[in-house]
Write a protein that holds these residues in place. Structure first.
Motif, PDB file in Angstrom:
ATOM      1  N   ILE A  24      13.642   4.717  15.796  1.00  0.00           N
ATOM      2  CA  ILE A  24      14.571   4.664  14.651  1.00  0.00           C
ATOM      3  C   ILE A  24      13.898   3.987  13.465  1.00  0.00           C
ATOM      4  CG2 ILE A  24      16.717   3.635  13.793  1.00  0.00           C
ATOM      5  CD1 ILE A  24      17.847   4.042  16.651  1.00  0.00           C
ATOM      6  N   ASN A  25      13.220   2.891  13.754  1.00  0.00           N
ATOM      7  CA  ASN A  25      12.545   2.173  12.663  1.00  0.00           C
ATOM      8  C   ASN A  25      11.448   3.018  12.041  1.00  0.00           C
ATOM      9  OD1 ASN A  25      14.130  -0.065  12.949  1.00  0.00           O
ATOM     10  ND2 ASN A  25      12.714  -1.176  14.266  1.00  0.00           N
ATOM     11  N   TYR A  26      10.782   3.776  12.883  1.00  0.00           N
ATOM     12  CA  TYR A  26       9.683   4.622  12.377  1.00  0.00           C
ATOM     13  C   TYR A  26      10.228   5.714  11.479  1.00  0.00           C
ATOM     14  CZ  TYR A  26       5.730   7.815  12.400  1.00  0.00           C
ATOM     15  OH  TYR A  26       4.715   8.640  12.009  1.00  0.00           O
ATOM     16  N   VAL A  27      11.371   6.312  11.879  1.00  0.00           N
ATOM     17  CA  VAL A  27      11.935   7.423  11.115  1.00  0.00           C
ATOM     18  C   VAL A  27      12.666   6.905   9.881  1.00  0.00           C
ATOM     19  CG1 VAL A  27      13.658   9.273  11.205  1.00  0.00           C
ATOM     20  CG2 VAL A  27      12.112   8.922  13.120  1.00  0.00           C
ATOM     21  N   LYS A  28      13.424   5.834  10.048  1.00  0.00           N
ATOM     22  CA  LYS A  28      14.312   5.387   8.953  1.00  0.00           C
ATOM     23  C   LYS A  28      13.550   4.767   7.790  1.00  0.00           C
ATOM     24  CE  LYS A  28      18.670   3.391   9.057  1.00  0.00           C
ATOM     25  NZ  LYS A  28      19.540   2.365   9.581  1.00  0.00           N
ATOM     26  N   GLU A  29      12.511   4.035   8.049  1.00  0.00           N
ATOM     27  CA  GLU A  29      11.680   3.425   6.988  1.00  0.00           C
ATOM     28  C   GLU A  29      12.514   2.633   5.998  1.00  0.00           C
ATOM     29  OE1 GLU A  29       7.631   6.030   6.235  1.00  0.00           O
ATOM     30  OE2 GLU A  29       9.352   6.421   4.956  1.00  0.00           O
ATOM     31  N   ASP A  30      13.221   1.633   6.430  1.00  0.00           N
ATOM     32  CA  ASP A  30      13.991   0.884   5.439  1.00  0.00           C
ATOM     33  C   ASP A  30      13.392  -0.495   5.146  1.00  0.00           C
ATOM     34  OD1 ASP A  30      16.757   0.257   7.774  1.00  0.00           O
ATOM     35  OD2 ASP A  30      14.592  -0.096   7.850  1.00  0.00           O
ATOM     36  N   GLY A  31      12.161  -0.718   5.604  1.00  0.00           N
ATOM     37  CA  GLY A  31      11.501  -1.993   5.292  1.00  0.00           C
ATOM     38  C   GLY A  31      10.596  -1.844   4.085  1.00  0.00           C
ATOM     39  N   PHE A  32      10.296  -2.948   3.464  1.00  0.00           N
ATOM     40  CA  PHE A  32       9.416  -2.960   2.292  1.00  0.00           C
ATOM     41  C   PHE A  32       8.005  -2.580   2.733  1.00  0.00           C
ATOM     42  CE2 PHE A  32       7.683  -4.002  -1.665  1.00  0.00           C
ATOM     43  CZ  PHE A  32       6.536  -4.761  -1.478  1.00  0.00           C
ATOM     44  N   GLU A  33       7.348  -1.679   1.965  1.00  0.00           N
ATOM     45  CA  GLU A  33       5.995  -1.224   2.310  1.00  0.00           C
ATOM     46  C   GLU A  33       5.185  -1.011   1.067  1.00  0.00           C
ATOM     47  OE1 GLU A  33       6.883   1.691   6.040  1.00  0.00           O
ATOM     48  OE2 GLU A  33       5.215   2.310   4.741  1.00  0.00           O
ATOM     49  N   ILE A  34       3.889  -1.325   1.200  1.00  0.00           N
ATOM     50  CA  ILE A  34       2.960  -0.958   0.113  1.00  0.00           C
ATOM     51  C   ILE A  34       1.874  -0.113   0.735  1.00  0.00           C
ATOM     52  CG2 ILE A  34       1.273  -1.747  -1.568  1.00  0.00           C
ATOM     53  CD1 ILE A  34       2.757  -4.239  -1.917  1.00  0.00           C
ATOM     54  N   ARG A  35       1.609   1.023   0.124  1.00  0.00           N
ATOM     55  CA  ARG A  35       0.501   1.869   0.595  1.00  0.00           C
ATOM     56  C   ARG A  35      -0.513   1.922  -0.535  1.00  0.00           C
ATOM     57  NH1 ARG A  35       4.566   6.492   2.710  1.00  0.00           N
ATOM     58  NH2 ARG A  35       5.545   5.220   4.309  1.00  0.00           N
ATOM     59  N   ILE A  36      -1.719   1.595  -0.154  1.00  0.00           N
ATOM     60  CA  ILE A  36      -2.748   1.480  -1.206  1.00  0.00           C
ATOM     61  C   ILE A  36      -3.800   2.559  -1.033  1.00  0.00           C
ATOM     62  CG2 ILE A  36      -4.481  -0.058  -2.235  1.00  0.00           C
ATOM     63  CD1 ILE A  36      -2.789  -2.376  -1.032  1.00  0.00           C
ATOM     64  N   ASP A  37      -4.111   3.199  -2.111  1.00  0.00           N
ATOM     65  CA  ASP A  37      -5.064   4.287  -2.195  1.00  0.00           C
ATOM     66  C   ASP A  37      -6.040   3.869  -3.290  1.00  0.00           C
ATOM     67  OD1 ASP A  37      -5.168   7.180  -1.139  1.00  0.00           O
ATOM     68  OD2 ASP A  37      -5.498   7.406  -3.314  1.00  0.00           O
ATOM     69  N   PRO A  38      -7.270   4.389  -3.333  1.00  0.00           N
ATOM     70  CA  PRO A  38      -8.137   4.031  -4.460  1.00  0.00           C
ATOM     71  C   PRO A  38      -7.512   4.302  -5.832  1.00  0.00           C
ATOM     72  CG  PRO A  38      -9.417   5.161  -2.793  1.00  0.00           C
ATOM     73  CD  PRO A  38      -7.999   5.156  -2.310  1.00  0.00           C
ATOM     74  N   GLN A  39      -6.700   5.376  -5.941  1.00  0.00           N
ATOM     75  CA  GLN A  39      -6.145   5.693  -7.264  1.00  0.00           C
ATOM     76  C   GLN A  39      -4.656   5.441  -7.384  1.00  0.00           C
ATOM     77  OE1 GLN A  39      -7.244   9.780  -7.888  1.00  0.00           O
ATOM     78  NE2 GLN A  39      -8.884   9.157  -9.246  1.00  0.00           N
ATOM     79  N   TYR A  40      -3.965   5.276  -6.269  1.00  0.00           N
ATOM     80  CA  TYR A  40      -2.514   5.123  -6.312  1.00  0.00           C
ATOM     81  C   TYR A  40      -2.078   3.929  -5.468  1.00  0.00           C
ATOM     82  CZ  TYR A  40      -2.277   9.936  -8.021  1.00  0.00           C
ATOM     83  OH  TYR A  40      -2.413  11.076  -8.761  1.00  0.00           O
TER      84      TYR A  40
END
Lengths: 382, 81
Positions: free
Chosen positions: B6-22
């Motif tokens: 459920i946690n994996y699908v729902k994604e209601d926690g704060f997240e940062i995804r870092i990419d070289p450009q984004y």
């Protein structure tokens, strides 16, 4: 499908404006900044909110995406689409209406007869075109009802016109010339009744006659001299004899088609067949299209299935005997004329062979044996 | 196990995804300020300061923000309890 709108926002500090909009819960799916402008993509609902805002920034609609785009196109071309669909509808509708029915025959009474019969069955001016099956049924109905009058009838559709053609039966009328003739027997038998309107009766009731024997003569005699020749006319019934042999198997199976038909898919794997949509318990099938693989024993067929009724019976000796008599009577009556009748029947011998019964039945029939032959005239002595 | 799914699908926690450009931030609370060289995004329990050059927000939704540019630093600040 999301309804998205692409806008161009023009103004002094577009970034600040976008930031302010985001505070009002307006979501931006895409933002591209340019000097003094930005191209943004928002949902349609957010676009409606932005439109209602009082702002110094200029908002230009560039593109719609999703269902709203389709709605916008339909609205823009509504007159054209309405005219197009109305035109198509009228074209299809009017091309299925019959505007005239033409009957081809040189006699007026035949043309009137056919017109009346067609109108009774729904084929008339300003009626709808009939399907092939309906048209066929109508023609068959006319031919069945007037089988003595109508030889052949055809109905052809040419555009919005029906052309009907008919041929009536040519009944050979009896020659009006008074060609003298005798009334003779066409079969061997014992005379049961003689009705003669013209001619001289030369046989009596209960006389035995052979084929060709004169029963009513067209030669009028006076003291053994031929005085005149007339055209003999009458009807003679005689008792004739038939022996009919019938075979009836003890195990009887009859498959009859009910006339109901269904087109369906059939799945076959090895010897198992599965028909998920079949409505019939027994049927006769014609394969219209089949897909199969030589390596894998699975095939899918598209069939035309005609419902059948299977009648299976196992007869006892007495039941088979009774059925044999019925069949023999039916067989004989089909060969006789409409006024003929069976007056006596008796089983001669019965025997069994290879799980069937063979029966020989003797019939006495009251049959019309009337026939005619022209007389070769001899000069009459004065 | 179900909770993990459920946690994996729902994604209601704060997240940062870092990419070289984004940099993609999900389930944030608020964007405090947006400038060409720094953007501050707050989340429950703190805030993150993104530093760099030519920083531009290219996607800005209620739960998600996508930032493009040349990133030099990310600073995390916790809320004082």
């Amino acid at each position: 499908m999301n309804n998205l709108v692409t806008l161009r926002i023009e103004g002094k500090d577009v970034k600040r404006f976008v930031f302010r909009l985001s505070k009002q819960k307006i979501g931006f799916y895409f933002i591209e900044y340019h000097p003094h402008s930005a191209i943004v993509t928002v949902s349609y609902e957010d676009y409606c909110k932005i439109k209602e805002m009082k702002t110094i920034y200029e908002i230009h609609l560039l593109r719609l995406k999703g269902f709203v785009h389709l709605k916008e196109i339909l609205y823009r071309y509504r007159i054209f689409l309405l005219a197009l669909f109305t035109g198509i509808f009228l074209l299809v509708f009017l091309s299925h209406v019959i505007f005239s029915v033409e009957i081809v025959h040189n006699k007026k009474e035949v043309r009137e007869f056919l017109q009346e019969e067609l109108e009774k069955r729904g084929i008339r001016k300003l009626s709808f075109v009939k399907s092939f099956a309906e048209k066929d049924a109508i023609l068959q109905d006319i031919m069945r009802e007037y089988r003595d009058y109508v030889e052949w009838v055809e109905l052809e559709r040419v555009g919005t016109k029906y052309i009907a053609r008919i041929e009536v039966r040519k009944i050979k009328e009896e020659e009006e010339d008074n060609q003298p003739r005798d009334l003779i027997a066409k079969k061997k038998g014992m005379i049961l009744s003689i009705e003669a309107s013209h001619g001289e009766v030369v046989k009596n009731v209960y006389d035995y006659v052979d084929v060709g024997d004169v029963i009513v003569s067209g030669t009028i005699h006076n003291k053994e001299e031929a005085k005149d020749y007339v055209r003999a006319q009458g009807k003679v019934f005689a008792e004739t004899w038939y022996t009919v042999t019938v075979e009836v198997p003890y195990f009887y199976k009859e498959v009859k088609k009910t006339g109901r038909e269904q087109k369906l898919l059939s799945f076959r794997f090895l010897n198992f067949e599965f028909r998920p949509f079949s409505k019939f318990s027994t049927s006769e099938d014609t394969i219209l299209y089949k897909v199969e693989n030589r390596l894998f024993p699975l095939s899918i067929s598209y069939l035309s299935s005609q419902e059948t009724e299977v009648d299976e019976s196992l007869y006892t000796y007495d039941m088979a005997l009774e059925k044999a008599h019925v069949e023999a009577r039916t067989k004989l009556l089909s060969a006789l004329g409409p006024e003929d009748e069976i007056i006596y029947e008796k089983g001669l011998k019965n025997y069994e062979e290879d799980s069937k019964i063979i029966v020989e039945i003797f019939f006495k029939v009251k049959e019309d044996i009337t026939s005619y032959i022209e007389i070769q005239q001899e000069p009459i002595q004065e | 196990m179900i909770r993990k799914v459920i946690n994996y699908v729902k994604e209601d926690g704060f997240e940062i995804r870092i990419d070289p450009q984004y940099v993609c931030i999900i389930n944030y609370s608020n964007i405090s300020y947006m400038e060409e060289e720094k953007i501050s995004v707050s989340y429950p329990g703190g805030a993150v300061l993104i530093k760099g050059k030519h920083l531009v927000v290219v996607k800005l939704l209620e739960q998600e923000v996508l930032i493009k540019g040349k990133f030099s630093a990310l600073e995390f600040r916790r809320d004082h309890e």
